[in-house]
Design an enzyme around this catalytic site. Structure first.
Site, PDB file in Angstrom:
ATOM      1  N   ARG A  25      -4.309   9.908   2.746  1.00 39.02           N
ATOM      2  CA  ARG A  25      -4.759   8.948   1.720  1.00 39.02           C
ATOM      3  C   ARG A  25      -4.691   9.543   0.307  1.00 39.02           C
ATOM      4  O   ARG A  25      -4.408   8.831  -0.662  1.00 39.02           O
ATOM      5  CB  ARG A  25      -6.181   8.482   2.050  1.00 39.02           C
ATOM      6  N   ILE A  51      -7.407   0.842  -4.772  1.00 39.97           N
ATOM      7  CA  ILE A  51      -7.113   1.096  -3.358  1.00 39.97           C
ATOM      8  C   ILE A  51      -8.408   0.787  -2.605  1.00 39.97           C
ATOM      9  O   ILE A  51      -9.482   1.228  -3.001  1.00 39.97           O
ATOM     10  CB  ILE A  51      -6.635   2.546  -3.143  1.00 39.97           C
ATOM     11  N   SER A  52      -8.329  -0.024  -1.578  1.00 40.64           N
ATOM     12  CA  SER A  52      -9.528  -0.488  -0.871  1.00 40.64           C
ATOM     13  C   SER A  52     -10.209   0.641  -0.121  1.00 40.64           C
ATOM     14  O   SER A  52      -9.586   1.645   0.242  1.00 40.64           O
ATOM     15  CB  SER A  52      -9.158  -1.602   0.110  1.00 40.64           C
ATOM     16  N   GLN A  53     -11.503   0.439   0.144  1.00 39.93           N
ATOM     17  CA  GLN A  53     -12.243   1.451   0.899  1.00 39.93           C
ATOM     18  C   GLN A  53     -11.683   1.551   2.312  1.00 39.93           C
ATOM     19  O   GLN A  53     -11.249   0.550   2.897  1.00 39.93           O
ATOM     20  CB  GLN A  53     -13.731   1.130   0.921  1.00 39.93           C
ATOM     21  N   PHE A 193     -12.402  -8.137  -3.368  1.00 40.00           N
ATOM     22  CA  PHE A 193     -11.040  -7.724  -3.694  1.00 40.00           C
ATOM     23  C   PHE A 193     -10.685  -8.214  -5.096  1.00 40.00           C
ATOM     24  O   PHE A 193     -11.288  -9.148  -5.619  1.00 40.00           O
ATOM     25  CB  PHE A 193     -10.035  -8.321  -2.698  1.00 40.00           C
TER      26      PHE A 193
END
Length: 201
Positions: A25, A51-53, A193
């Site tokens: 990541r 960038i999403s969790q 989001f």
């Protein structure tokens, strides 16, 4: 990350967990935030995008129940992190990103890591990618105010889509399966989001 944030919170699909162990990541995160790469929260990646969790990413991937033969459409490539995970789980991945700088960077990182089953397209995610439709699965990494009809029409019979629907702080993941040509929707977790934006003509 995988043990404390994913397994501990109920993510159990072995293919998803293995993919998240394999994909680095930190390679997809700007240097400024790289030290936080494996923490369970979103991080800025430029162009007012994030960038999403990891947990939300894993939840979305697990919902799609991907197989190694699937052809997948991703809306919102962003950094390319979820694209890489999809590439680990499916045969072909087409990813749309509206910001040219993010799309270029995602292509470079994915190429450096050796992903050859991915195509990142700079374009309007709200219209999907009809040229490669129909898809077995569609993953949308931006919140639509309502289910986008143009994306639904690009799902094959039995195909699956996971998408955040709503505005501002009121968004919910929706899982859709096409059954007899009709979308059957089930509601999942509340999420937050960035908005899904249609390119201006």
């Amino acid at each position: 990350m995988v043990d404390s944030q994913l397994r501990a919170r109920g993510i159990s699909d072995p293919r998803v967990l293995e993919a998240m162990l394999r994909v680095p990541r930190h390679q997809f995160i700007p240097d400024t935030y790289r030290s936080q790469a494996y923490e369970d929260h979103p991080l800025p990646i430029g162009e007012s995008q994030t960038i999403s969790q990891p947990y939300v990413v894993a939840l979305m991937l697990e919902s799609l129940q991907l197989t190694p033969a699937d052809k997948v459409l991703e809306i919102g490539a962003g950094s390319g992190y979820v694209t890489a995970l999809l590439a680990e789980l499916a045969a072909q991945v087409f990813s749309i990103e509206r910001h040219p700088a993010l799309a270029d960077n995602a292509r470079k990182v994915l190429a450096t890591l050796g992903y050859s089953n991915v195509q990142v397209i700079t374009g309007d995610g709200t219209v999907g990618f009809p040229a490669a439709a129909p898809f077995d699965a569609i993953l949308v990494s931006a919140a639509a105010p309502e289910l986008p009809t143009e994306l639904l029409t690009q799902l094959r019979e039995g195909g699956r889509m996971i998408i955040p629907v709503g505005t501002g702080d009121s968004q919910q993941l929706q899982f859709i399966r096409m059954i007899n040509g009709q979308p059957v929707t089930s509601l999942r977790e509340a999420v937050r989001f960035v908005p899904l934006v249609r390119n201006q003509e």
